[in-house]
Design an enzyme around this catalytic site. Structure first.
Site, PDB file in Angstrom:
ATOM      1  N   GLY A 114       6.028  -6.835  -7.967  1.00  0.00           N
ATOM      2  CA  GLY A 114       5.810  -7.824  -6.927  1.00  0.00           C
ATOM      3  C   GLY A 114       4.573  -7.516  -6.111  1.00  0.00           C
ATOM      4  N   THR A 120       2.238   0.349  -7.212  1.00  0.00           N
ATOM      5  CA  THR A 120       1.421   0.120  -8.408  1.00  0.00           C
ATOM      6  C   THR A 120       1.262   1.410  -9.197  1.00  0.00           C
ATOM      7  OG1 THR A 120       0.221  -1.698  -7.350  1.00  0.00           O
ATOM      8  CG2 THR A 120      -0.831  -0.646  -9.243  1.00  0.00           C
ATOM      9  N   GLY A 158       0.780  -1.231   0.000  1.00  0.00           N
ATOM     10  CA  GLY A 158       0.000   0.000   0.000  1.00  0.00           C
ATOM     11  C   GLY A 158       0.809   1.276   0.000  1.00  0.00           C
ATOM     12  N   LYS A 198       2.104  -8.557 -13.530  1.00  0.00           N
ATOM     13  CA  LYS A 198       1.965  -8.824 -12.095  1.00  0.00           C
ATOM     14  C   LYS A 198       1.903 -10.340 -11.941  1.00  0.00           C
ATOM     15  CE  LYS A 198       0.494  -7.612  -7.782  1.00  0.00           C
ATOM     16  NZ  LYS A 198       1.000  -6.550  -6.916  1.00  0.00           N
ATOM     17  N   SER A 232      -3.435 -11.059  -5.509  1.00  0.00           N
ATOM     18  CA  SER A 232      -4.266 -11.526  -4.391  1.00  0.00           C
ATOM     19  C   SER A 232      -5.375 -10.501  -4.150  1.00  0.00           C
ATOM     20  CB  SER A 232      -3.418 -11.674  -3.117  1.00  0.00           C
ATOM     21  OG  SER A 232      -2.416 -12.655  -3.285  1.00  0.00           O
TER      22      SER A 232
END
Length: 218
Positions: free
Chosen positions: A105, A21, A17, A37, A41
């Site tokens: 990752g 991204t 977080g 990616k 999840s």
């Protein structure tokens, strides 16, 4: 690889977080790269691949399908167990593409893929250069220096650190000095997060020339 050795670049973070991204979206746009990616999840909300496609304005053909798509938003090892999926890290290999490839990752470097393998172990096997995304807030010195140590212990090539958040000049300087790592710049948090503003901020705050030089030397 196809035809010649196109650069492959891994983006990881000190934690989940922190904005890797968003950075990956801006980087893929700037490099005119494809994006992959390996493990996603959580599927209830916009996935990281969808976010990168939207913010990076990448053609759908440049968003490569994930190797594993896990429904539960949790560490991959736990999400896979809940979903009844056997996750095999040895099968994770960057897909062949014509052009640069940005690989993102999940979470931090030591996020477990299984109870025996963490993401850093896969990065060490690949030997592709890694950009480490780090927060600028409280606690980031410890987390970032530990992440750098974990990469060096495994022989992972480190391209540099990107800071994400408000400027903290002393914190950023201490990390680059004690961590013996180059800073690739700082990307401010954007609110609202709009693609045009993201790409303008990337051009203003991130030194793409250093990234390209680092890729060329790897």
């Amino acid at each position: 690889m196809i035809g010649r050795a196109y650069p492959r670049l891994v983006v990881t973070g000190t934690d989940t977080g922190i904005g890797k991204t968003v950075f990956s979206a801006a980087l893929a746009h700037a490099l005119d790269a494809s994006y992959w990616k390996p493990v996603q999840s959580g599927l209830d909300e916009e996935t990281d691949s969808q976010t990168v496609g939207r913010l990076g304005r990448l053609h759908p053909d440049r968003i490569l399908p994930e190797a594993y798509r896990l429904a539960t938003p949790a560490s991959p090892h736990f999400s896979a167990a809940i979903d009844g999926v056997e996750l095999d890290p040895d099968t994770l290999e960057p897909p062949p593409v014509s052009g640069p490839l940005v690989i993102e990752g999940a979470g931090g470097l030591l996020v477990p893929l299984t109870r025996r393998t963490v993401f850093a172990d896969v990065f060490a096997r690949w030997r592709h250069p890694v950009i480490l995304c780090a927060r600028t807030g409280l606690g980031t010195i410890n987390h970032t220096l530990l992440s750098l140590e974990a990469m060096r212990r495994r022989g992972i090539p480190i391209l540099g650190v990107v800071f994400i958040g408000d400027e903290q000049a002393d914190t950023q300087a201490v990390i680059t000095e004690l961590g013996d790592v180059r800073s690739l710049g700082r990307l401010p948090k954007l609110d609202p997060l709009i693609a045009d503003d993201l790409h303008a901020g990337f051009r203003n705050w991130i030194d793409l020339s250093i990234i390209k030089q680092g890729l060329a030397s790897c």
